[in-house]
Enzyme design. Structure first.
Site, PDB file in Angstrom:
ATOM      1  CG  ASP A 177      -5.045   7.987 -14.760  1.00 28.29           C
ATOM      2  OD1 ASP A 177      -5.630   8.839 -14.097  1.00 28.29           O
ATOM      3  OD2 ASP A 177      -4.434   7.023 -14.239  1.00 28.29           O
ATOM      4  CG  HIS A 224      -3.638   6.917 -10.490  1.00 32.03           C
ATOM      5  ND1 HIS A 224      -4.619   7.064 -11.435  1.00 32.03           N
ATOM      6  CD2 HIS A 224      -4.285   6.685  -9.326  1.00 32.03           C
ATOM      7  CE1 HIS A 224      -5.805   6.918 -10.870  1.00 32.03           C
ATOM      8  NE2 HIS A 224      -5.632   6.694  -9.589  1.00 32.03           N
TER       9      HIS A 224
HETATM   10  P1  NAI Z   1     -11.902  -0.747  -0.483  1.00 31.93           P
HETATM   11  O1  NAI Z   1     -11.702   0.042   0.762  1.00 31.93           O
HETATM   12  O2  NAI Z   1     -13.281  -1.099  -0.916  1.00 31.93           O
HETATM   13  O3  NAI Z   1     -11.072  -2.090  -0.395  1.00 31.93           O
HETATM   14  C1  NAI Z   1      -9.748  -2.141   0.011  1.00 31.93           C
HETATM   15  C2  NAI Z   1      -9.552  -3.447   0.724  1.00 31.93           C
HETATM   16  O4  NAI Z   1      -8.162  -3.594   0.972  1.00 31.93           O
HETATM   17  C3  NAI Z   1     -10.255  -3.527   2.081  1.00 31.93           C
HETATM   18  O5  NAI Z   1     -11.073  -4.686   2.103  1.00 31.93           O
HETATM   19  C4  NAI Z   1      -9.106  -3.606   3.071  1.00 31.93           C
HETATM   20  O6  NAI Z   1      -9.419  -4.435   4.183  1.00 31.93           O
HETATM   21  C5  NAI Z   1      -8.009  -4.209   2.218  1.00 31.93           C
HETATM   22  N1  NAI Z   1      -6.653  -3.942   2.691  1.00 31.93           N
HETATM   23  C6  NAI Z   1      -6.172  -2.821   3.264  1.00 31.93           C
HETATM   24  N2  NAI Z   1      -4.883  -2.972   3.599  1.00 31.93           N
HETATM   25  C7  NAI Z   1      -4.539  -4.214   3.219  1.00 31.93           C
HETATM   26  C8  NAI Z   1      -3.342  -4.953   3.327  1.00 31.93           C
HETATM   27  N3  NAI Z   1      -2.237  -4.438   3.901  1.00 31.93           N
HETATM   28  N4  NAI Z   1      -3.320  -6.214   2.843  1.00 31.93           N
HETATM   29  C9  NAI Z   1      -4.425  -6.748   2.290  1.00 31.93           C
HETATM   30  N5  NAI Z   1      -5.602  -6.095   2.183  1.00 31.93           N
HETATM   31  C10 NAI Z   1      -5.649  -4.849   2.639  1.00 31.93           C
HETATM   32  O7  NAI Z   1     -11.135   0.095  -1.617  1.00 31.93           O
HETATM   33  P2  NAI Z   1     -11.242  -0.057  -3.201  1.00 31.93           P
HETATM   34  O8  NAI Z   1     -12.325   0.822  -3.702  1.00 31.93           O
HETATM   35  O9  NAI Z   1     -11.272  -1.489  -3.557  1.00 31.93           O
HETATM   36  O10 NAI Z   1      -9.881   0.621  -3.659  1.00 31.93           O
HETATM   37  C11 NAI Z   1      -8.645   0.029  -3.354  1.00 31.93           C
HETATM   38  C12 NAI Z   1      -7.495   0.974  -3.661  1.00 31.93           C
HETATM   39  O11 NAI Z   1      -7.430   1.261  -5.049  1.00 31.93           O
HETATM   40  C13 NAI Z   1      -7.590   2.333  -2.975  1.00 31.93           C
HETATM   41  O12 NAI Z   1      -6.302   2.676  -2.496  1.00 31.93           O
HETATM   42  C14 NAI Z   1      -7.975   3.256  -4.104  1.00 31.93           C
HETATM   43  O13 NAI Z   1      -7.575   4.584  -3.846  1.00 31.93           O
HETATM   44  C15 NAI Z   1      -7.220   2.654  -5.246  1.00 31.93           C
HETATM   45  N6  NAI Z   1      -7.664   3.018  -6.596  1.00 31.93           N
HETATM   46  C16 NAI Z   1      -6.686   3.167  -7.558  1.00 31.93           C
HETATM   47  C17 NAI Z   1      -7.009   3.478  -8.856  1.00 31.93           C
HETATM   48  C18 NAI Z   1      -5.933   3.643  -9.894  1.00 31.93           C
HETATM   49  O14 NAI Z   1      -6.277   4.027 -11.021  1.00 31.93           O
HETATM   50  N7  NAI Z   1      -4.660   3.379  -9.638  1.00 31.93           N
HETATM   51  C19 NAI Z   1      -8.405   3.671  -9.252  1.00 31.93           C
HETATM   52  C20 NAI Z   1      -9.354   3.460  -8.200  1.00 31.93           C
HETATM   53  C21 NAI Z   1      -8.982   3.152  -6.907  1.00 31.93           C
END
Ligand code: NAI
Length: 327
Positions: A161, A189
């Site tokens: 952000d 966020h």
């Molecule tokens: P993604 O779905 O591509 O990857 C997430 C991965 O985490 C998956 O491979 C899944 O198997 C794994 N996972 C789920 N639960 C888990 C656990 N308990 N232990 C270990 N691995 C686990 O999602 P992406 O795009 O990589 O995003 C990840 C997170 O980041 C989402 O929650 C998204 O909303 C968040 N995010 C946060 C932002 C921020 O500014 N704070 C910005 C963009 C995304």
């Protein structure tokens, strides 16, 4: 050469993981002289672990001189052993028909378990960054689940952000992002975050005076930054990943190596500053030095800002209340 440090990344086979790991291994996060051991966590599911192996094969194929070790894990209790830096990226996304309360509960389960595992296994100085959404509340849950670790060790990512706000202001004022100082993002966020350029300067001039347009602030700037995540999903068909990974690198690098007086935004547990109740995981302006952050104190809050801060705080305290019975 320096002793290697252990960097744990959860969700390592996900989108953000793919944009993040190679940069950590190349030294962009902790410095070009700091060897790292990657502790990669995914869910125990066979498909996820296989995908993780594929990412590890690619990491090997980069032959990064600073990458001196690499492990795959399906259990945080082993995955966080002696961890110095933990980037908690994996989280439960909102599925079809899932209510907000279900989402909070599913994530509460993940971040309670991970907080407990960090409490038990990680370095006592571990620096934890929660990226997985709802990031602030997940960080709060992990912190509350790790009573033997200092609460200051837990942070949430507001840096994306912050960086989005810098780019919008640079474009509006015709200046360079690198010349803008003292940007602030308050709160959660989420679209309620309050990006605040009232203190910002560029080349010694006040950004507020250069822009001098409160309508643009309220009706263009804040909605653009607040809804940027949705705009990226709409355009790309996938949520922001490279920019999120970049923000995670910025956050950890600045925390570990210091900002030299420059303000950055981190989600950190409140000490009561600005009327934010203690322990609420809130975006604040900070500087960092010697591995510690310090909240910038005493900034004046005008009526417009107070309203925005109240709104994002209300959202956070509601989220916290929604998980209180699970902690
Ligand atoms: P993604 O779905 O591509 O990857 C997430 C991965 O985490 C998956 O491979 C899944 O198997 C794994 N996972 C789920 N639960 C888990 C656990 N308990 N232990 C270990 N691995 C686990 O999602 P992406 O795009 O990589 O995003 C990840 C997170 O980041 C989402 O929650 C998204 O909303 C968040 N995010 C946060 C932002 C921020 O500014 N704070 C910005 C963009 C995304």
């Amino acid at each position: 050469s320096k002793k290697p440090v252990r960097v744990a990344v959860t969700g390592a086979a996900g989108q953000i993981g793919y944009a993040l790991l190679f940069r950590i291994a190349s030294g962009e996060m902790l410095g070009k002289d700091q060897p790292v051991i990657l502790q990669l966590l995914e869910i125990p599911d066979e498909k996820a672990q296989k995908a993780l192996k594929g990412v590890m094969m690619e990491l090997e194929d980069c032959a990064f001189p600073l990458l001196v070790g690499m492990e795959a894990h399906g259990d945080p209790n082993t995955g966080f052993k002696d961890t110095d830096y933990a980037l908690l990226v994996g989280a439960r996304p909102r599925g079809p028909g899932m209510e907000r309360a279900d989402l909070l509960a599913a994530n509460a389960q993940i971040f309670t378990a991970q907080g407990k595992a960090l409490d038990k296994a990680a370095s006592r100085n571990v620096k934890v960054l929660v990226v997985g959404n709802p990031a602030n509340t997940n960080a709060y849950i992990a912190m509350k689940s790790a009573p033997s670790l200092p609460r200051e060790n837990f942070t949430a990512m507001l840096r994306l952000d912050h960086n989005r706000a810098l780019s919008q202001v640079a474009a509006k004022t015709g200046t360079r992002v690198g010349d803008i100082e003292k940007m602030v993002v308050w709160g959660n966020h989420s679209p309620t975050m309050y990006a605040d350029y009232r203190f910002a300067t560029v080349g010694g001039k006040a950004v507020k005076d250069l822009i001098n347009d409160q309508v643009w602030n309220a009706d263009v700037f804040l909605p653009t930054v607040g809804k940027r995540g949705a705009a990226i999903i709409d355009a790309r068909g996938l949520s922001s990943a490279a920019s999120a990974a970049n923000a995670a690198i910025d956050h950890m690098r600045d925390w570990a190596l210091g900002t030299n007086g420059k303000w950055v935004t981190m989600g950190v547990p409140s000490n009561g500053d600005y009327g934010i109740p203690k322990d609420v995981m809130f975006g604040f302006p900070v500087t960092t030095a010697n591995g510690k952050y310090e909240i910038i104190k005493g900034l004046p809050i005008d009526e417009f800002s107070q309203e925005r801060i109240n709104k994002t705080l209300k959202e956070l305290t509601d989220e916290q209340a929604g998980v209180a019975h699970l902690l």
